[in-house]
Design an enzyme around this catalytic site. Structure first.
Site, short mmCIF file in Angstrom:
data_model
loop_
_atom_site.label_atom_id
_atom_site.label_comp_id
_atom_site.label_asym_id
_atom_site.label_seq_id
_atom_site.Cartn_x
_atom_site.Cartn_y
_atom_site.Cartn_z
CB CYS A 24 -1.64 -0.09 8.55
SG CYS A 24 -0.64 1.39 8.59
CG ASN B 160 -0.47 -0.13 2.49
OD1 ASN B 160 0.70 -0.48 2.66
ND2 ASN B 160 -1.26 0.16 3.49
CD GLU C 102 5.25 -0.55 13.13
OE1 GLU C 102 4.03 -0.60 13.39
OE2 GLU C 102 6.09 -0.10 13.94
P1 NAP Z 1 1.31 -8.98 3.18
O1 NAP Z 1 0.52 -9.84 2.31
O2 NAP Z 1 1.62 -9.42 4.58
O3 NAP Z 1 2.68 -8.69 2.39
C1 NAP Z 1 3.66 -7.83 2.92
C2 NAP Z 1 5.00 -8.19 2.32
O4 NAP Z 1 5.38 -9.49 2.71
C3 NAP Z 1 5.02 -8.20 0.79
O5 NAP Z 1 6.24 -7.65 0.36
C4 NAP Z 1 4.95 -9.68 0.46
O6 NAP Z 1 5.50 -10.00 -0.80
C5 NAP Z 1 5.80 -10.23 1.58
N1 NAP Z 1 5.63 -11.65 1.86
C6 NAP Z 1 4.60 -12.48 1.55
N2 NAP Z 1 4.85 -13.73 2.02
C7 NAP Z 1 6.05 -13.68 2.64
C8 NAP Z 1 6.85 -14.62 3.34
N3 NAP Z 1 6.48 -15.88 3.50
N4 NAP Z 1 8.02 -14.22 3.85
C9 NAP Z 1 8.44 -12.95 3.72
N5 NAP Z 1 7.73 -12.00 3.07
C10 NAP Z 1 6.55 -12.36 2.54
O7 NAP Z 1 0.64 -7.53 3.33
P2 NAP Z 1 0.06 -6.60 2.17
O8 NAP Z 1 -1.19 -7.20 1.63
O9 NAP Z 1 1.15 -6.23 1.22
O10 NAP Z 1 -0.30 -5.28 3.01
C11 NAP Z 1 -1.50 -5.15 3.70
C12 NAP Z 1 -1.29 -5.38 5.18
O11 NAP Z 1 -0.23 -4.57 5.66
C13 NAP Z 1 -2.51 -4.98 5.99
O12 NAP Z 1 -2.75 -5.95 6.97
C14 NAP Z 1 -2.09 -3.66 6.64
O13 NAP Z 1 -2.76 -3.36 7.83
C15 NAP Z 1 -0.63 -3.90 6.85
N6 NAP Z 1 0.10 -2.64 6.97
C16 NAP Z 1 0.61 -2.31 8.19
C17 NAP Z 1 1.27 -1.09 8.35
C18 NAP Z 1 1.83 -0.72 9.70
O14 NAP Z 1 2.71 0.11 9.73
N7 NAP Z 1 1.35 -1.28 10.78
C19 NAP Z 1 1.43 -0.23 7.27
C20 NAP Z 1 0.91 -0.61 6.03
C21 NAP Z 1 0.24 -1.82 5.90
P3 NAP Z 1 4.54 -10.35 -2.06
O15 NAP Z 1 3.83 -9.08 -2.39
O16 NAP Z 1 5.49 -10.79 -3.10
O17 NAP Z 1 3.59 -11.43 -1.60
#
Ligand code: NAP
Length: 496
Positions: A298, A169, A264
């Site tokens: 988030c 995002n 995070e």
């Molecule tokens: P996600 O599916 O958890 O993916 C995050 C990152 O992890 C991506 O780069 C993804 O790569 C990678 N990834 C996937 N599987 C992995 C594995 N087994 N090992 C290591 N890395 C792996 O999250 P998202 O859909 O991108 O983002 C949405 C989430 O992020 C929401 O839950 C949101 O609340 C959270 N978020 C939190 C914050 C905060 O600061 N608290 C800020 C922004 C977003 P790929 O894309 O290649 O799968």
């Protein structure tokens, strides 16, 4: 245009290259990963599917590069970061274009993300120069049984190789929020960008390349997280992981070795509204907080907990503002744009259907075309509905009517998440008491939750994270304290 002009080096045919040892390379896998444009639902870009051998090589180079970087004067590290920030801002247009195409970020917000990231890098360089030059001087006679025979000098040392994994995002902003603190603190950096957002990240990395950072200090390996993620996060060459994303982070924290983790993760930010709140202010913040970037933040407002006596009035005000939101493609700067993927849209639809079956009131008809979901306010949501607890990450916002403040606090605290929360009231005393009772990393008083400004501490508790972000905290997190103790033959007291 993405991959042209100064960025021509990063593209080979129809696939973007990965970055290793100061060069742009094609993966020996011969395979690429498709990035699907959320608006057209067609392949927009391709990136390399890096192999485990390529990851091993990157880790090896990162380890060597870090040793000499740690001996580079702090002011020089800062100078290079300032240069990278300027180059990033200068080339904001193609990077923003990639953000529009691969994550459907509204055009103006995409530009803002790049500029904000440049500012973050500059601030980080300045903050690093100040705080990394400071240590502690302790003397031994403060502790019972000791005389003044020992001087202890502490300094902050880098951790080594930092692995950075940002989410889709804010791929550029959340990548630099890890890269800049890691580098100023003397670490090397391996970036694994999100697949949706990888092309924006590769352009951003090229800005660091153009700034002239030493070879191997920064690397960027692409590929699906589900394929190379475990190999990266469990790699023995990694000394620290800074991750932002969803539940994946919980799994990583269980698998990672004994290294510092900055996690995070998700949130279900509650917005508690009291009877005396300024309802126009609340409605404006619910719109901004709940529907900006189609709710894919988030810190989006993810559940409204409003006192029954003002609920009708608030819902009417929010409904009126929802009706004014524009819905369409990101290129047109629409308020609501397609969500990132079809699976994400299906997940949101599942939450909506569950709420419908269980009797929620739909303030607008549910409408979806492809990945585009029209903004939806669900009133009279009850705790037995999934939407009361789960993070939709889309433009759907539940309203739960409460009969006491305690009920609101209880709902907020019963969540697995604890990222941010907000409370709206004109009574500052009540606001402080409620804020203190909310089990979240941050509470906003009379405003929607937000991650910025980027130098503010930012942290979640429970399933929302480990550690704290924000420029100063990230620099400190990516360092360790080292002490040097000078042992004197006899007590000595410094005289005035
Ligand atoms: P996600 O599916 O958890 O993916 C995050 C990152 O992890 C991506 O780069 C993804 O790569 C990678 N990834 C996937 N599987 C992995 C594995 N087994 N090992 C290591 N890395 C792996 O999250 P998202 O859909 O991108 O983002 C949405 C989430 O992020 C929401 O839950 C949101 O609340 C959270 N978020 C939190 C914050 C905060 O600061 N608290 C800020 C922004 C977003 P790929 O894309 O290649 O799968």
């Amino acid at each position: 245009m993405a991959g042209t002009g100064v960025f021509a080096d990063i593209l080979d045919g129809d696939a973007f290259k990965y970055y290793s040892d100061g060069e742009w390379k094609k993966s020996s896998s011969g395979k690429s990963v498709a990035i699907v444009n959320p608006t057209t639902r067609k392949t927009q870009y391709k990136v390399q599917a890096c192999t485990q051998e390529e990851v091993n090589k990157v880790m090896e180079i990162a380890k060597t590069a870090q040793k000499s970087w740690a001996k580079t004067p702090l002011w020089k590290r800062a100078e290079l970061l300032h240069k990278a920030a300027a180059i990033l801002k200068e080339h904001k247009a193609p990077i923003a274009e990639a953000l529009v195409k691969e994550i459907a970020k509204p055009a103006k917000d995409a530009v803002t993300e790049v500029v904000r990231s440049g500012d973050l890098i500059s601030y980080c360089a300045e903050e690093g120069v100040r705080i990394l030059g400071e240590g502690k001087f302790l003397v031994s006679d403060s502790f019972p049984g000791n005389e003044r025979t020992k001087y202890c000098l502490t300094s902050k040392i880098p951790l080594g190789v930092v692995l950075a994994i940002p989410p889709f995002n804010y791929p550029v902003n959340l990548a630099v929020s890890k890269i800049a603190p890691a580098l100023i603190a003397g670490n090397s950096l391996v970036l694994k960008p999100p697949t949706q957002g990888a092309v924006s990240c590769l352009h951003m990395v090229h800005c660091f390349h153009l700034a002239g950072f030493p070879k191997g200090l920064i690397s960027c390996v692409t590929g699906k997280g589900s394929e190379i993620g475990d190999f990266l996060t469990m790699h023995p060459g990694v000394n620290c992981i800074s991750f932002t994303g969803g539940d994946t982070g919980i799994a990583i924290s269980k698998k990672a070795g004994m290294i510092p983790l900055q996690m995070e993760l998700g949130g279900k930010d509650a917005c508690i509204v009291l009877e005396d709140a300024d309802l126009d202010l609340v409605a404006a913040n619910i719109i901004k907080g709940g529907f900006s970037y189609s709710g894919q933040r988030c810190t989006a407002v993810k559940v409204v907990l409003v006192m029954e006596s003002v609920a009708d009035a608030l819902v009417e005000k929010v409904k009126a503002r929802v009706a004014k939101l524009t819905v369409g493609p990101p290129e047109d700067d629409s308020d609501i744009t397609p969500v990132v993927s079809e699976s994400s849209a299906n997940f949101i639809e599942g939450l909506v259907k569950d709420a419908k079956e269980k009797g929620a009131t739909f303030c607008q008809p549910y409408r979806r075309e492809g990945n585009l979901i029209w903004p939806l306010l669900l009133d009279h949501v009850r705790p037995d509905m999934r939407i009361a607890w789960e993070e939709p990450f889309g433009p759907v916002l539940p309203v739960i009517r409460i009969s006491s403040v305690e009920e609101g606090i209880h709902h907020c605290n019963a969540s697995n998440f604890g990222l941010q929360g907000c409370v709206f009231t004109r009574d500052i005393n009540k606001a402080i008491l409620i804020g203190d009772a909310m089990e979240t990393g941050t509470v906003q008083i009379n405003s929607a939750p937000a991650r910025g400004p980027d130098h503010f501490p930012f942290q979640g508790i429970k399933d929302s994270g480990i550690g704290s972000q924000g420029i100063t905290n990230s620099i400190n997190m990516m360092t360790k304290i080292k002490s040097t103790v000078i042992n004197l033959p006899a007590p000595t007291y410094t005289m005035g």
